[in-house]
Motif scaffolding. Structure first.
Motif, short mmCIF file in Angstrom:
data_model
loop_
_atom_site.label_atom_id
_atom_site.label_comp_id
_atom_site.label_asym_id
_atom_site.label_seq_id
_atom_site.Cartn_x
_atom_site.Cartn_y
_atom_site.Cartn_z
N MET A 1 36.65 16.54 49.16
CA MET A 1 37.36 17.31 48.15
C MET A 1 37.51 18.76 48.62
O MET A 1 36.76 19.22 49.48
CB MET A 1 36.59 17.27 46.83
CG MET A 1 36.39 15.86 46.30
SD MET A 1 37.91 15.10 45.70
CE MET A 1 37.93 15.70 44.03
N VAL A 2 38.51 19.43 48.03
CA VAL A 2 38.79 20.81 48.39
C VAL A 2 38.60 21.70 47.16
O VAL A 2 39.00 21.32 46.06
CB VAL A 2 40.24 20.94 48.93
CG1 VAL A 2 40.60 22.40 49.20
CG2 VAL A 2 40.43 20.10 50.18
N MET A 3 37.98 22.85 47.33
CA MET A 3 37.78 23.77 46.21
C MET A 3 39.12 24.39 45.81
O MET A 3 39.85 24.89 46.67
CB MET A 3 36.76 24.84 46.59
CG MET A 3 35.39 24.23 46.84
SD MET A 3 34.19 25.41 47.45
CE MET A 3 33.67 26.17 45.92
N MET A 4 39.41 24.36 44.53
CA MET A 4 40.72 24.80 44.02
C MET A 4 40.83 26.33 44.01
O MET A 4 39.87 27.04 43.70
CB MET A 4 40.94 24.27 42.61
CG MET A 4 41.01 22.75 42.55
SD MET A 4 41.50 22.16 40.91
CE MET A 4 40.07 22.60 39.95
N ALA A 5 42.06 26.81 44.30
CA ALA A 5 42.28 28.26 44.36
C ALA A 5 42.15 28.93 42.99
O ALA A 5 41.72 30.09 42.91
CB ALA A 5 43.65 28.55 44.97
N GLY A 6 42.51 28.22 41.91
CA GLY A 6 42.54 28.84 40.58
C GLY A 6 41.20 29.36 40.12
O GLY A 6 41.04 30.58 39.88
N PRO A 7 40.19 28.49 39.97
CA PRO A 7 38.87 28.97 39.53
C PRO A 7 38.28 30.03 40.46
O PRO A 7 37.69 31.02 40.00
CB PRO A 7 38.02 27.69 39.52
CG PRO A 7 39.01 26.58 39.32
CD PRO A 7 40.26 27.02 40.03
N LEU A 8 38.45 29.85 41.78
CA LEU A 8 37.93 30.84 42.74
C LEU A 8 38.57 32.20 42.50
O LEU A 8 37.89 33.23 42.48
CB LEU A 8 38.21 30.37 44.18
CG LEU A 8 37.31 29.26 44.74
CD1 LEU A 8 37.93 28.67 46.00
CD2 LEU A 8 35.90 29.78 45.02
N THR A 9 39.91 32.22 42.30
CA THR A 9 40.62 33.49 42.12
C THR A 9 40.21 34.17 40.82
O THR A 9 39.97 35.39 40.79
CB THR A 9 42.14 33.23 42.13
OG1 THR A 9 42.49 32.66 43.40
CG2 THR A 9 42.92 34.53 41.92
N GLU A 10 40.09 33.37 39.74
CA GLU A 10 39.68 33.98 38.46
C GLU A 10 38.25 34.51 38.54
O GLU A 10 37.94 35.56 37.96
CB GLU A 10 39.85 32.96 37.33
CG GLU A 10 41.32 32.86 36.92
CD GLU A 10 41.72 31.49 36.39
OE1 GLU A 10 40.95 30.91 35.60
OE2 GLU A 10 42.80 31.01 36.78
N ALA A 11 37.39 33.81 39.26
CA ALA A 11 36.02 34.30 39.44
C ALA A 11 36.01 35.62 40.20
O ALA A 11 35.34 36.58 39.79
CB ALA A 11 35.18 33.25 40.17
N VAL A 12 36.78 35.70 41.28
CA VAL A 12 36.82 36.93 42.08
C VAL A 12 37.37 38.08 41.24
O VAL A 12 36.87 39.22 41.31
CB VAL A 12 37.64 36.72 43.37
CG1 VAL A 12 38.04 38.04 44.01
CG2 VAL A 12 36.85 35.87 44.36
N GLN A 13 38.38 37.81 40.42
CA GLN A 13 38.94 38.87 39.57
C GLN A 13 37.91 39.36 38.55
O GLN A 13 37.79 40.56 38.30
CB GLN A 13 40.22 38.38 38.88
CG GLN A 13 41.43 38.51 39.81
CD GLN A 13 42.62 37.65 39.40
OE1 GLN A 13 42.54 36.86 38.46
NE2 GLN A 13 43.72 37.80 40.13
N ASP A 14 37.16 38.42 37.98
CA ASP A 14 36.12 38.81 37.02
C ASP A 14 35.03 39.62 37.71
O ASP A 14 34.55 40.64 37.17
CB ASP A 14 35.53 37.56 36.36
CG ASP A 14 34.58 37.90 35.23
OD1 ASP A 14 34.83 38.91 34.54
OD2 ASP A 14 33.56 37.20 35.06
N ILE A 15 34.63 39.19 38.90
CA ILE A 15 33.62 39.93 39.66
C ILE A 15 34.12 41.34 39.97
O ILE A 15 33.38 42.32 39.82
CB ILE A 15 33.25 39.16 40.95
CG1 ILE A 15 32.46 37.89 40.60
CG2 ILE A 15 32.47 40.05 41.93
CD1 ILE A 15 32.31 36.91 41.75
N ARG A 16 35.39 41.46 40.36
CA ARG A 16 35.97 42.78 40.63
C ARG A 16 35.88 43.69 39.41
O ARG A 16 35.55 44.87 39.52
CB ARG A 16 37.45 42.64 41.03
CG ARG A 16 37.65 42.27 42.46
CD ARG A 16 39.01 42.79 42.98
NE ARG A 16 39.18 42.38 44.37
CZ ARG A 16 39.80 41.27 44.75
NH1 ARG A 16 40.34 40.46 43.85
NH2 ARG A 16 39.89 40.96 46.02
N SER A 17 36.18 43.13 38.23
CA SER A 17 36.16 43.99 37.04
C SER A 17 34.72 44.36 36.68
O SER A 17 34.46 45.47 36.20
CB SER A 17 36.91 43.32 35.88
OG SER A 17 36.05 42.52 35.12
#
Ligand code: 9WO
Length: 239
Positions: free
Chosen positions: A60-76
């Motif tokens: 399986m491959v990790m999906m871009a959506g959850p990863l991107t939202e997590a990174v955005q939350d971490i940034r904030s």
């Protein structure tokens, strides 16, 4: 300094926060580890963060959506703490090999976000859009990025001023021309007893002649390097 770690297994990082020099540095406030559960950013009730690979094949491959939202939350969160924008790093065998020079660069920056992959890999669009650097522990594959992330976090934290005890930092400084950072392997170490299984400690180490001891250690480090890592003797210092 602060590390934000994105992982499916935040508890693994107890190995850094609960033991030894890294634990003490964190308790003293020299370093902060913020672990984030990727599943908290899943879109569905099953907490799905992976899907089948386009083109077929196993795993399986990790999906871009959850990863991107997590990174955005971490940034904030970093911004709220007065930090950032922190570089985003993915632990990957395709990355830049980690050496002491990279560790020292890591230790001089205030904040990093580290992504730990699992399964067969990470959607390339997330890497292209969000990841600044890829770091590798070496030419081998792990089951996930966590153990590699813990290795760099440990190596960086112990480079922070005050992370080592007074005694250890003094030792480290007096030998700062030594060690893998200077391009040489360590010299052999001995402690009591003076004879073990018929093998004696080299006389010079019992002599009390500090200059001769330093000479012996330099020579022994050169011999060890020549035997085990001759490449280090013929290579200019790498970044
Ligand atoms: C796996 C892989 C295999 C061959 C060529 C490139 C590759 N990249 C990855 C990869 O990024 N994998 C993800 C993270 C998902 C699967 C587990 N992952 C991983 C990281 N396995 N091994 C590492 C790793 C990280 C740092 N240093 C050595 C290994």
């Amino acid at each position: 300094m602060r590390f934000d770690i994105l992982t499916l297994f935040p508890d693994m990082f107890d190995a850094v926060t609960r033991y030894g020099i890294t634990r003490r540095a964190i308790e003293r406030g020299l370093a902060q580890l913020h672990c984030h559960q990727l599943r908290d950013y899943a879109h569905d009730a099953y907490k799905t963060i992976d899907d089948r690979p386009y083109g077929g094949g196993p795993g399986m491959v990790m999906m871009a959506g959850p990863l991107t939202e997590a990174v955005q939350d971490i940034r904030s969160q970093q911004q709220s703490a007065g930090l950032g924008p922190a570089p985003v790093v993915l632990m990957s065998p395709s990355g830049q090999p980690i050496n002491q020079a990279l560790v020292d660069r890591i230790a001089t920056q205030p904040c990093w976000t580290i992504i730990c992959g699992r399964y067969e890999g990470v959607d390339q669009r997330f890497i292209d859009q969000q990841v600044d650097e890829l770091w590798s522990l070496g030419d081998f594959v792990l089951s996930g990025g966590e153990i590699a992330a813990m290795a760099v976090v440990d190596a960086a934290i112990r480079r922070l001023p005050g992370a080592l005890g007074d005694e250890q930092s003094a030792i480290q400084e007096s030998f700062s021309v030594q060690g893998p950072a200077a391009g040489l392997l360590d010299w052999p170490h001995y402690t009591r007893p003076e004879v073990f299984n018929g093998a004696a400690v080299p006389d010079v180490l019992l002599s009390g002649h500090h200059e001769r001891i330093a000479d012996w250690r330099r020579k022994a480090a050169l011999e060890a390097t020549s035997r085990h890592r001759p490449d280090l003797l013929h290579k200019p210092k790498s970044q």
